[in-house]
Scaffold this motif. Structure first.
Motif, PDB file in Angstrom:
ATOM      1  N   ASN A 184      26.589  42.662  46.457  1.00 32.04           N
ATOM      2  CA  ASN A 184      26.406  44.114  46.493  1.00 32.04           C
ATOM      3  C   ASN A 184      26.836  44.860  45.235  1.00 32.04           C
ATOM      4  OD1 ASN A 184      25.341  44.253  49.163  1.00 32.04           O
ATOM      5  ND2 ASN A 184      27.400  43.821  49.925  1.00 32.04           N
ATOM      6  N   HIS A 185      27.733  44.301  44.433  1.00 36.06           N
ATOM      7  CA  HIS A 185      28.246  45.039  43.281  1.00 36.06           C
ATOM      8  C   HIS A 185      27.190  45.115  42.177  1.00 36.06           C
ATOM      9  CE1 HIS A 185      30.699  46.312  39.945  1.00 36.06           C
ATOM     10  NE2 HIS A 185      31.633  46.644  40.818  1.00 36.06           N
ATOM     11  N   PRO A 186      26.886  46.321  41.684  1.00 38.34           N
ATOM     12  CA  PRO A 186      25.845  46.461  40.659  1.00 38.34           C
ATOM     13  C   PRO A 186      26.211  45.791  39.333  1.00 38.34           C
ATOM     14  CG  PRO A 186      26.948  48.559  41.027  1.00 38.34           C
ATOM     15  CD  PRO A 186      27.453  47.614  42.078  1.00 38.34           C
ATOM     16  N   GLY A 187      27.502  45.587  39.065  1.00 38.05           N
ATOM     17  CA  GLY A 187      27.916  44.939  37.824  1.00 38.05           C
ATOM     18  C   GLY A 187      27.724  43.432  37.827  1.00 38.05           C
ATOM     19  N   VAL A 188      27.574  42.840  39.012  1.00 33.66           N
ATOM     20  CA  VAL A 188      27.346  41.397  39.100  1.00 33.66           C
ATOM     21  C   VAL A 188      25.857  41.155  38.893  1.00 33.66           C
ATOM     22  CG1 VAL A 188      27.440  39.357  40.572  1.00 33.66           C
ATOM     23  CG2 VAL A 188      29.334  40.998  40.593  1.00 33.66           C
ATOM     24  N   ILE A 189      25.531  40.412  37.832  1.00 35.27           N
ATOM     25  CA  ILE A 189      24.142  40.151  37.467  1.00 35.27           C
ATOM     26  C   ILE A 189      23.622  38.898  38.165  1.00 35.27           C
ATOM     27  CG2 ILE A 189      22.601  39.630  35.531  1.00 35.27           C
ATOM     28  CD1 ILE A 189      24.748  41.170  33.794  1.00 35.27           C
TER      29      ILE A 189
END
Length: 147
Positions: free
Chosen positions: A38-43
């Motif tokens: 869910n985290h937008p920073g995790v690609i």
């Protein structure tokens, strides 16, 4: 910790770069999987997809360590790759180990983690150990904590 295990189904499957079913072996791993998904920073992320050779200090035999996660994320300093291991603090800190068996488990873990740190150095990545304190007391597990 209540033990739980199962199969995780990501809401953002395009971010998952591992193979096969995504299996969690604890509620802590499930929490981290949800974070990665869910985290937008995790690609990109994967579960148990890296095998690192090391020598077991008790048996003297060559074997493999499989860290819990491989994560690629974007932060203010750029793109970062990390291997992440999730362990109860009691299995990660020698001072918290009570029995000889617990002390041996911590010693073995430290040997595995040293091999992981060497692998990461060769690959331009970092190694991170997360305990229950990191998972449940930090808003953002990708924020670096100094030990």
């Amino acid at each position: 910790m209540k033990f739980s295990q199962g199969i995780f189904t990501p809401k953002n499957p395009q971010k998952y770069i591992g193979k096969g079913s995504i299996r969690y072996r604890s509620g802590w791993e499930l929490t981290f999987m949800r974070f990665c998904d869910n985290h937008p920073g995790v690609i990109q992320w994967a579960s148990e997809n890296v095998r690192i050779p090391y020598r077991n200090p008790f048996t003297g035999k060559d074997t493999f360590y499989v860290p819990d996660f491989f994560v690629v994320y974007q932060n203010a300093n750029g793109r970062k790759a990390e291997l992440v291991e999730i362990k109860p603090k009691a299995q990660a800190v020698m001072e918290l180990a009570r029995s000889q068996q617990e002390k041996a488990a911590v010693a073995l873990n430290m040997c595995k983690w040293a091999a992981a740190q060497a692998w990461c150095k060769r690959m331009g990545a970092t190694f991170r150990l997360l305990t229950e304190e990191d998972i449940f007391n930090n808003v953002n597990p990708t924020r670096k904590r100094r030990r």
